[in-house]
Design a protein around this motif. Sequence first.
Motif, PDB file in Angstrom:
ATOM      1  N   SER A 173     -41.270   0.512  28.306  1.00 40.92           N
ATOM      2  CA  SER A 173     -39.848   0.245  28.516  1.00 40.92           C
ATOM      3  C   SER A 173     -39.597  -1.147  29.077  1.00 40.92           C
ATOM      4  N   ILE A 174     -40.414  -1.553  30.031  1.00 37.81           N
ATOM      5  CA  ILE A 174     -40.157  -2.826  30.697  1.00 37.81           C
ATOM      6  C   ILE A 174     -40.395  -4.009  29.760  1.00 37.81           C
ATOM      7  N   GLY A 175     -41.146  -3.763  28.687  1.00 40.96           N
ATOM      8  CA  GLY A 175     -41.417  -4.834  27.744  1.00 40.96           C
ATOM      9  C   GLY A 175     -40.202  -5.324  26.978  1.00 40.96           C
ATOM     10  N   TYR A 176     -39.127  -4.534  26.952  1.00 41.11           N
ATOM     11  CA  TYR A 176     -37.939  -4.936  26.207  1.00 41.11           C
ATOM     12  C   TYR A 176     -37.282  -6.202  26.776  1.00 41.11           C
ATOM     13  N   TYR A 177     -37.493  -6.439  28.063  1.00 46.54           N
ATOM     14  CA  TYR A 177     -36.824  -7.586  28.672  1.00 46.54           C
ATOM     15  C   TYR A 177     -37.305  -8.904  28.080  1.00 46.54           C
ATOM     16  N   LEU A 178     -38.488  -8.891  27.472  1.00 45.42           N
ATOM     17  CA  LEU A 178     -39.026 -10.123  26.890  1.00 45.42           C
ATOM     18  C   LEU A 178     -38.135 -10.652  25.781  1.00 45.42           C
ATOM     19  N   ALA A 179     -37.637  -9.745  24.928  1.00 43.41           N
ATOM     20  CA  ALA A 179     -36.771 -10.176  23.825  1.00 43.41           C
ATOM     21  C   ALA A 179     -35.480 -10.780  24.363  1.00 43.41           C
ATOM     22  N   ILE A 180     -34.951 -10.193  25.426  1.00 46.21           N
ATOM     23  CA  ILE A 180     -33.730 -10.718  26.037  1.00 46.21           C
ATOM     24  C   ILE A 180     -33.982 -12.108  26.599  1.00 46.21           C
ATOM     25  N   TYR A 181     -35.084 -12.259  27.302  1.00 42.01           N
ATOM     26  CA  TYR A 181     -35.447 -13.553  27.889  1.00 42.01           C
ATOM     27  C   TYR A 181     -35.584 -14.618  26.808  1.00 42.01           C
ATOM     28  N   ILE A 182     -36.287 -14.282  25.727  1.00 42.18           N
ATOM     29  CA  ILE A 182     -36.514 -15.246  24.645  1.00 42.18           C
ATOM     30  C   ILE A 182     -35.205 -15.668  23.994  1.00 42.18           C
ATOM     31  N   ALA A 183     -34.294 -14.721  23.768  1.00 40.58           N
ATOM     32  CA  ALA A 183     -33.009 -15.041  23.138  1.00 40.58           C
ATOM     33  C   ALA A 183     -32.206 -16.015  23.995  1.00 40.58           C
ATOM     34  N   ILE A 184     -32.165 -15.766  25.302  1.00 41.68           N
ATOM     35  CA  ILE A 184     -31.388 -16.626  26.209  1.00 41.68           C
ATOM     36  C   ILE A 184     -32.049 -18.000  26.334  1.00 41.68           C
ATOM     37  N   ALA A 185     -33.359 -18.011  26.559  1.00 38.40           N
ATOM     38  CA  ALA A 185     -34.067 -19.272  26.782  1.00 38.40           C
ATOM     39  C   ALA A 185     -34.024 -20.178  25.559  1.00 38.40           C
ATOM     40  N   CYS A 186     -34.235 -19.612  24.389  1.00 37.76           N
ATOM     41  CA  CYS A 186     -34.194 -20.418  23.159  1.00 37.76           C
ATOM     42  C   CYS A 186     -32.783 -20.916  22.872  1.00 37.76           C
ATOM     43  N   SER A 187     -31.775 -20.115  23.174  1.00 38.55           N
ATOM     44  CA  SER A 187     -30.386 -20.564  23.010  1.00 38.55           C
ATOM     45  C   SER A 187     -30.115 -21.779  23.868  1.00 38.55           C
ATOM     46  N   GLU A 188     -30.541 -21.710  25.126  1.00 38.56           N
ATOM     47  CA  GLU A 188     -30.298 -22.814  26.050  1.00 38.56           C
ATOM     48  C   GLU A 188     -30.991 -24.090  25.592  1.00 38.56           C
ATOM     49  N   HIS A 189     -32.234 -23.945  25.167  1.00 35.14           N
ATOM     50  CA  HIS A 189     -32.970 -25.154  24.798  1.00 35.14           C
ATOM     51  C   HIS A 189     -32.466 -25.768  23.497  1.00 35.14           C
ATOM     52  N   PHE A 190     -32.313 -24.963  22.470  1.00 31.42           N
ATOM     53  CA  PHE A 190     -31.985 -25.494  21.147  1.00 31.42           C
ATOM     54  C   PHE A 190     -30.511 -25.837  20.973  1.00 31.42           C
ATOM     55  N   ILE A 191     -29.633 -25.134  21.658  1.00 35.87           N
ATOM     56  CA  ILE A 191     -28.199 -25.342  21.455  1.00 35.87           C
ATOM     57  C   ILE A 191     -27.587 -26.264  22.506  1.00 35.87           C
ATOM     58  N   TYR A 192     -28.007 -26.112  23.756  1.00 38.92           N
ATOM     59  CA  TYR A 192     -27.322 -26.850  24.829  1.00 38.92           C
ATOM     60  C   TYR A 192     -28.126 -28.019  25.379  1.00 38.92           C
ATOM     61  N   ARG A 193     -29.439 -27.933  25.408  1.00 42.64           N
ATOM     62  CA  ARG A 193     -30.231 -29.055  25.933  1.00 42.64           C
ATOM     63  C   ARG A 193     -30.808 -29.904  24.808  1.00 42.64           C
ATOM     64  N   ARG A 194     -31.369 -29.292  23.825  1.00 36.06           N
ATOM     65  CA  ARG A 194     -31.806 -29.934  22.585  1.00 36.06           C
ATOM     66  C   ARG A 194     -33.057 -30.798  22.692  1.00 36.06           C
ATOM     67  N   SER A 195     -33.410 -31.274  23.862  1.00 40.56           N
ATOM     68  CA  SER A 195     -34.628 -32.074  23.994  1.00 40.56           C
ATOM     69  C   SER A 195     -35.113 -32.019  25.434  1.00 40.56           C
ATOM     70  N   PHE A 196     -36.348 -32.441  25.636  1.00 43.65           N
ATOM     71  CA  PHE A 196     -36.925 -32.411  26.971  1.00 43.65           C
ATOM     72  C   PHE A 196     -36.248 -33.409  27.907  1.00 43.65           C
ATOM     73  N   SER A 197     -35.570 -34.397  27.362  1.00 48.53           N
ATOM     74  CA  SER A 197     -34.894 -35.382  28.211  1.00 48.53           C
ATOM     75  C   SER A 197     -33.746 -34.773  29.002  1.00 48.53           C
ATOM     76  N   ALA A 198     -33.321 -33.564  28.635  1.00 51.08           N
ATOM     77  CA  ALA A 198     -32.208 -32.914  29.327  1.00 51.08           C
ATOM     78  C   ALA A 198     -32.658 -32.140  30.566  1.00 51.08           C
ATOM     79  N   TYR A 199     -33.963 -32.158  30.861  1.00 56.41           N
ATOM     80  CA  TYR A 199     -34.483 -31.444  32.032  1.00 56.41           C
ATOM     81  C   TYR A 199     -34.855 -32.460  33.113  1.00 56.41           C
ATOM     82  N   ASN A 200     -34.208 -32.381  34.263  1.00 56.14           N
ATOM     83  CA  ASN A 200     -34.566 -33.242  35.385  1.00 56.14           C
ATOM     84  C   ASN A 200     -35.444 -32.436  36.336  1.00 56.14           C
TER      85      ASN A 200
END
Length: 526
Positions: A422-449
Amino acid sequence: MSLTHGMAGTEGTGYALKDLESRARDVKTPSNNEYYEDTESHGTEELVETKLSFLNRIAASLSAETKGIEPITDDEKTDDSILNAASMWFSANMVLPAYAIGALGPLVFGLNFGQSVLVIIFFNLMGLVSVAFFSVFGAELGLRQMVLSRYLVGNVAARIFSLINFIACIGWGIVNTVASSQVLNMVNPGHQCPLWAGCIVIIGATVIVTFFGYNVIHSYEKWAWVPNFAVFLVIIARLARSGKFVLGEWTSGPTTAGNVLSFGSTVYGFAAGWTTYAADYTVYMPRKTNKYKIFFSLVAGLAAPLYFTMILGAAVAMTAVGDPTWRSYYDDNSIGGLTFAILVPNSLHGFGQFCCVLLSLSTIANNVPNMYTIALSVQATWEPLAKVPRVVWTLLGNAAALAISIPACYYFSTFMNYFMDSIGYYLAIYIAIACSEHFIYRRSFSAYNVDDWNNWDRLPIGIAGTVALIVAAFGVALGMCQTYWVGEIGRLIGDYGGDIGFELGLSWAFIVYNIARPLELKYFGR
């Protein structure tokens, strides 16, 4: 994927440029247990260690890693081995737990060998890509995965995920330890190793490796796969000699579809399970390391053992489908019992028992990442906890796993398996949120301070991430198909239901996050 080192360009949507004072900051945030003073040598500013906490001083005298969740500086990035990065996960997956997952296809979900193999190939690939991708972040930013999560899912949501990750590390450590102790208990009938003693052996060996930290872990994982692989080759040879392997009948229809989805969910959860650990094992790699090499070497290092062990597990399971005796071994002692049946009675006898011992010890390689990351997850949850040295949390985590593993062997091992599914389901949620943030809102490593890693005023708040996590959890509940819970949507697939919990969790998290995140940026600006 934004894998190119040092990508130029503006920061992602909603991210204002740092003010001059922030950009000019040249004194790094000190370690929680180390203090630094600025000195000047030949005109170059250096950071010189002047004091260590008492416990870290002991760990340092033993050459153990004393670094906690604070960012790894460029001077500390000395691990330039791509092989280290790949072999880390090669050994961690060339183990008994992965082999046991493969057996579930024929023996639990009623799939034939070909169907099981197709599910193993497809769902493993879905899961392992995220592990390889986030490993790139460790080299580029020098941030541990749960600290990196503060940028990816928001500061508040990251701490929730850190807490879940802590529970997951303990849980998987318990499940793996119990399974291995049960295998040890079968060896040498009449003079068996007690279940409690097996737990002590597995956890004790895990402590020795994890105590010393990053370098020792990588050194151990570089070679831990060798004896495990040798045992699997012996199993293949005995399997071929037995003549009991069958391909099974191909089936179709809604019920088969439901079984495919349920087995696929289990396979995906195992492969993706390392996602929330990924960056922890590449943080000491130099920034200049080719990011594509890291990514593709990790894909290979994950895919090869996962495919090999799970497909072998499915093949072994097919021998039990038509053999009542071997099936009874599986029913009594799961995959360990079935392996014992193949290697020991009317087979290799003493040498077969030796192989069973080696296979049970393979779990150590799988437990090590859990018990190393558990310390970092605890430190990332709440600042006061970060003041306790990593080695202490590592020891406490192993102690907790041991304390629960022993009674679990006797009373609630089945419950622990259900709980971890059951606890393994959280991984899919984490991946969806994290990939959204990186690819849609930050887009490159230069956006991380990186300097903002512990700055509440600079990090994303995490409202969008928290809302997405909560809403997606309802999606998981509707799509689950477990022994103790079948969701309203999951039960509609075939006669026994089909598990689409991770698919619904991932899709709902993606939708909700990308509705809430622009609003968070608009009203809070971060």
